[in-house]
Design an enzyme around this catalytic site. Structure first.
Site, PDB file in Angstrom:
ATOM      1  N   LYS A   1       0.744  -0.902   0.352  1.00 39.58           N
ATOM      2  CA  LYS A   1       0.451   0.035   0.065  1.00 39.58           C
ATOM      3  C   LYS A   1       0.648   1.334   0.261  1.00 39.58           C
ATOM      4  O   LYS A   1       0.333   2.740   0.479  1.00 39.58           O
ATOM      5  CB  LYS A   1      -1.291   0.044   1.047  1.00 39.58           C
ATOM      6  CG  LYS A   1      -1.570  -1.209   1.421  1.00 39.58           C
ATOM      7  CD  LYS A   1      -1.858  -2.189   0.211  1.00 39.58           C
ATOM      8  CE  LYS A   1      -3.079  -1.387  -0.952  1.00 39.58           C
ATOM      9  NZ  LYS A   1      -3.599  -2.724  -2.413  1.00 39.58           N
TER      10      LYS A   1
ATOM     11  N   HIS B   1       6.367  -7.300  -2.277  1.00 40.94           N
ATOM     12  CA  HIS B   1       6.745  -7.127  -1.303  1.00 40.94           C
ATOM     13  C   HIS B   1       7.550  -7.168   0.152  1.00 40.94           C
ATOM     14  O   HIS B   1       7.539  -6.712   0.814  1.00 40.94           O
ATOM     15  CB  HIS B   1       4.996  -7.201  -0.765  1.00 40.94           C
ATOM     16  CG  HIS B   1       4.224  -5.827  -1.137  1.00 40.94           C
ATOM     17  ND1 HIS B   1       3.885  -4.688  -1.840  1.00 40.94           N
ATOM     18  CD2 HIS B   1       2.730  -6.361  -1.657  1.00 40.94           C
ATOM     19  CE1 HIS B   1       3.040  -4.422  -2.487  1.00 40.94           C
ATOM     20  NE2 HIS B   1       2.528  -5.181  -2.364  1.00 40.94           N
TER      21      HIS B   1
ATOM     22  N   SER C   1      -4.986   2.697   4.952  1.00 44.98           N
ATOM     23  CA  SER C   1      -4.822   1.889   3.398  1.00 44.98           C
ATOM     24  C   SER C   1      -4.711   0.301   3.467  1.00 44.98           C
ATOM     25  O   SER C   1      -5.529  -0.103   3.074  1.00 44.98           O
ATOM     26  CB  SER C   1      -3.528   2.269   1.932  1.00 44.98           C
ATOM     27  OG  SER C   1      -3.560   2.119   1.235  1.00 44.98           O
TER      28      SER C   1
ATOM     29  N   MET D   1      -5.660   7.479 -13.396  1.00 44.94           N
ATOM     30  CA  MET D   1      -5.608   5.458 -12.968  1.00 44.94           C
ATOM     31  C   MET D   1      -6.666   4.828 -12.469  1.00 44.94           C
ATOM     32  O   MET D   1      -6.692   4.064 -12.946  1.00 44.94           O
ATOM     33  CB  MET D   1      -3.994   5.301 -11.392  1.00 44.94           C
ATOM     34  CG  MET D   1      -2.922   5.209 -12.668  1.00 44.94           C
ATOM     35  SD  MET D   1      -1.621   5.349 -11.815  1.00 44.94           S
ATOM     36  CE  MET D   1      -1.490   3.531 -11.345  1.00 44.94           C
TER      37      MET D   1
ATOM     38  N   ARG E   1      -8.384   3.960  -4.103  1.00 51.31           N
ATOM     39  CA  ARG E   1      -9.253   4.297  -2.893  1.00 51.31           C
ATOM     40  C   ARG E   1      -9.614   6.023  -2.845  1.00 51.31           C
ATOM     41  O   ARG E   1     -10.563   6.374  -3.038  1.00 51.31           O
ATOM     42  CB  ARG E   1      -9.435   3.736  -1.059  1.00 51.31           C
ATOM     43  CG  ARG E   1     -10.348   3.520  -0.429  1.00 51.31           C
ATOM     44  CD  ARG E   1      -9.335   2.560   1.279  1.00 51.31           C
ATOM     45  NE  ARG E   1      -8.363   3.136   1.637  1.00 51.31           N
ATOM     46  CZ  ARG E   1      -8.223   4.555   1.510  1.00 51.31           C
ATOM     47  NH1 ARG E   1      -9.401   5.060   2.776  1.00 51.31           N
ATOM     48  NH2 ARG E   1      -7.399   4.875   2.203  1.00 51.31           N
TER      49      ARG E   1
END
Ligand code: PPS
Length: 295
Positions: free
Chosen positions: A48, A108, A138, A232, A257
């Site tokens: 995130k 990640h 997030s 996006m 979001r």
């Protein structure tokens, strides 16, 4: 792909000291043996933190801002996620093996978990970090909608787990510090979400320089526009709407979001902010890293 059935929100499996997505842990041996190529470009983030944003920027650069070429596939196929695996889906390593060079790869993984072959090949790495409070918020909403991840519980419960590193991919604090330190040995461009948000042009120019690429002023402006949050969010090849609903449920929370710095103010109570900041000071005391949690 295997024959196992996908069960939503599986509990995390511990892997070499960090909680991991169960399905990713099942596939770990293949990831660990992954053969990097010298011209692979790796985009590394704690979840995130701006992965998708920088992935789109890099793909746009490699395609000289040609929107049609960047629409060739969804972002998770253009920039495969190294350690991802789930029943009924192609794994990251399967996708990557089939991709021609130069490949752009998302991961990640904490620095100590990266497969050795990336270091052996001296691959370029772009690391993107984001301030901890916005990441926590997030990540909380993402854990609800991304069904490979464990259930986050209540916000309060999730925040506690975030602070103790008991969320998938482990401690944010160790992640940002570990990759920061690695710059002493490796070619790593260390970016921040907030810097990108503040001045995308300046940061995209840094990315271009790091990639040893050039684009015209006109193409640069096109890339800045195409990789804005607004664009996006409505781009099906960038907003994860192509992902099957049994993996990501956008009706719970959209992938794209809010896309701002400082959204934590809408989520943290005053008391949560105070105890978080105090704990943060201790965990980051030995680091020179500084983040902005608003712009
Ligand atoms: S993931 O699942 O870990 O790969 O997610 P990641 O892409 O790292 O992070 C998702 C958050 O980044 C926001 N985002 C953006 N912000 C600004 N500009 C652009 N172009 C952009 N693209 C994605 C996305 O909205 C998530 O943040 P939140 O705060 O949840 O909105």
């Amino acid at each position: 792909m295997g024959t196992a059935r996908f069960v939503p929100h599986p509990e995390a499996t511990w892997l070499r000291g960090i909680p991991f997505v169960k399905y990713y842990a099942d596939n770990w041996e293949i990831v660990e043996a992954f053969k990097a190529r010298a011209d692979d470009l790796l985009i590394v983030t704690y979840p995130k933190s701006g992965t998708t944003w920088v992935s789109e920027i890099v793909d746009q650069i490699l395609n000289n801002g040609d929107m049609e070429k960047c629409q060739r596939d969804a972002i998770h196929n253009r920039v495969p996620f190294l350690e991802s695996a789930a029943p009924g889906a192609l794994s990251g390593t399967d996708k990557l093996t089939a991709l021609p060079s130069p490949r752009v790869i998302k991961t990640h993984l904490p620095v100590q978990h990266l497969p050795q072959s990336f270091w052996d090949n001296d691959c370029k790495v772009i690391y993107v970090a984001r301030n901890a409070k916005d990441v926590a918020v997030s990540y909380f909403y993402f854990c609800k909608m991304a069904l490979v991840l464990p259930e986050p519980g209540t916000w309060e419960e999730f925040l506690d787990k975030f602070m103790t590193g008991e969320v998938v991919f482990g401690s944010w604090y160790d992640h940002v510090k570990g990759w920061w330190k690695k710059q002493q040995e490796q070619s790593i461009l260390y970016l921040s979400y907030e810097d990108l948000k503040e001045d995308p042009k300046r940061e995209i120019l840094r990315i271009l320089q790091f990639m040893e690429k050039e684009v015209s002023e006109e193409v640069l402006e096109k890339i800045i526009h195409a990789t804005s949050f607004r664009e996006m969010k409505q781009n099906p090849m960038a907003n994860y709407s192509m992902t099957p609903a049994h993996f990501m449920d956008h009706s719970i929370s959209p992938f794209m979001r809010k896309g701002i710095a400082g959204d934590w103010k809408n989520q943290f109570t005053v008391a949560q902010k105070e105890s978080f900041d105090e704990d943060y000071k201790m965990k980051m005391a030995t680091s020179e890293l500084r983040f902005r949690d608003e712009l």
